[in-house]
Design an enzyme around this catalytic site. Structure first.
Site, short mmCIF file in Angstrom:
data_model
loop_
_atom_site.label_atom_id
_atom_site.label_comp_id
_atom_site.label_asym_id
_atom_site.label_seq_id
_atom_site.Cartn_x
_atom_site.Cartn_y
_atom_site.Cartn_z
CE1 TYR A 1 -3.65 2.55 0.90
CE2 TYR A 1 -2.40 3.04 2.88
CZ TYR A 1 -3.44 3.34 2.01
OH TYR A 1 -4.25 4.40 2.27
CE LYS B 1 -3.10 5.67 -0.97
NZ LYS B 1 -4.16 6.56 -1.49
#
Lengths: 322, 322
Positions: B143, B147
């Site tokens: 994740y 990002k």
């Protein structure tokens, strides 16, 4: 051990291939696949296979990464100045192709040692006086952005066990033999190489511009060394700032004068280029070498010795029509 | 001003939409497009358009970014735990879709204020005791990787004038109303929300685990504030660590006890989860808020007040059958 080099027709790729084929090479190469958009020069060695391939095509990664590939040196790139001019091409080659190669490894060769050449151009903007491996990568150029994105991806693929990645951030390589490329730091070789050939060289940045340099010999040694490291030695982050030396343009030219005399050194002329100066000025020039040295990477002693090695190893080859 | 919110059916997207529709909103909204994979709840306001759309499809970005779009709040994401379980989906939503939206802006709306929600999950591994905006992003989860890659891309698109990007790294948001999501930090809301509803809550991390928190109210205020900043204020790097407060799980529960009594606080039970603890333990919990505060972002005073606000604003809505 089967080894693949992308960008193998380029200056570093070519040097790396030669080093890997030597009998005393740190890696025991049984098959060496040399790939580039143009067919890399063949070598009189039965282990060598050459291949002309556009690595941005969908089938390229599948052709290069096989279950029996042990090490991939992924050197192919659109260099800094070129990537700044052509954003889409830069992203395609410098990021998308890296991603495809990682995907191929994930599905076919999770033990692959994926050695990726990144750059100190991932640093830019407001920086501390000395860069460490803990300094944030905030590139001010598209080349650095694509390389920094690739670094992140390689780390995650490695953490998840999709591949065994190693990323080395290259200092500016000087002195490159051959002709100028489209890297904005290309002058850092030209201002030494051209005068030694009796030609005028243009320096687009001010004499006080400091550069972070490594000789081609050290970079090639360090690329191979990166492939031999244990993954446990790299711990949680697989990116290493390769060691280098910090030299101003003025010092480079005075080293040239010291080695070859003032007549040669006077062939360098300053012609300021705003775009190149701004980009080069955004690259940091002072690094903490300690982690890299602890990991066994090599650093040059000083720039005068770098020039002497160039004259010995490269200039004589040119004179003898190599 | 035409504003688009992706992930608008989610908790933060929904709050953001409500805040933007208020008469005293910092942004003067004339049209508000709410997008999510499921149709976001409609609102009795003629400015609102709702849209069910999979942002990973090729046509999605074209539908969302138009020449007349002024601000895009790109909140849609596959959250941390889910992205760790499903690597491909995570990359597709958290990175590829961001890239498509940026490409659409580049070709159709270069003045677009592109507000992107990143995460303190971009930090991990060997970290300094206090994180600043100059600390390297070395995520230890997919994740955070997606990002961090998006952050780099947004910076380059902004530098080149393809879009006017702003990236805010969100602390863990607590207390979220509604039900648990698949973020590994989901418990940071559950251990307060569930006991206040008279239900048992499981805490998967040790009481000493420190978290970096922000209330939903502060995060929504800060998202809108990010859209109002001048690009010159962001200088060379468009990523801001949003301000937050550093609180241990033990302190969270003692605040709950303080506000609602020991009977409620005793509804929290520790059941250690190795995977969640490892991931949460890799997130940093102490940041230097100074840059964010200088830029006018808001921070909560303490966690007890955060609980009080939750009871006032969210719990009564539930009790009254909102």
């Amino acid at each position: 051990m089967k080894v693949v080099i992308t960008g193998a027709a380029g200056f570093l790729g070519s040097r790396l291939a030669d080093a890997l084929l030597k009998p005393n090479s740190e890696l025991c190469v049984t098959e060496l696949v040399l790939v580039d958009t143009i067919l890399p020069p063949s070598r009189k060695d039965p282990r060598v296979i050459t291949l002309a391939l556009d690595i941005t095509t969908p089938e390229a990664a599948r052709k290069l990464v096989d279950t029996d590939t042990d090490v991939l040196f992924h050197l192919a790139a659109v260099v800094s100045g070129h990537a700044e001019e052509d954003f889409d091409l830069g992203m395609k080659v410098n990021f998308n192709a890296t991603r495809s190669l990682l995907e191929a490894a994930r599905h076919r060769a999770t033990k692959l040692r994926f050695v990726f050449t990144s750059t100190v151009g991932v640093f830019g903007g407001d920086l501390p006086p000395i860069i460490t491996d803990q300094t944030a990568a905030t590139p001010q150029n598209s080349y650095g952005i694509a390389k920094a994105m690739s670094e992140l991806l390689i780390n995650d693929y490695s953490r998840r066990g999709f591949v065994d990645g190693r990323v080395v951030r290259l200092p500016t390589v000087s002195i490159r033999a051959g002709t100028a490329n489209r890297a904005v730091t290309s002058f850092a070789s030209g201002i030494i190489r051209e005068p030694l050939n009796g030609e005028v060289a243009i320096c687009p940045v001010p004499p006080d511009q400091e550069l972070w340099l490594s000789s081609p010999g050290s970079v090639v040694y360090n690329l191979i060394h990166a492939a031999t490291l244990l993954s446990s030695e790299l711990e949680k982050w697989r990116v290493i700032n390769l060691p280098g030396i910090s030299v101003t343009v003025r010092k480079m030219i005075s080293s040239l004068c010291e080695v070859s005399g003032s007549k040669v050194a006077k062939l360098v002329r300053y012609e300021h280029d705003e775009t190149i100066s701004a980009m080069v000025g955004s690259f940091p020039s002072r690094f903490d070498n300690s982690r890299a040295l602890r990991l066994g990477f090599r650093v040059d002693s000083n720039f005068t010795d770098v020039i002497r090695s160039y004259i010995l190893e490269d200039l004589k080859q040119v004179s003898f029509g190599f």
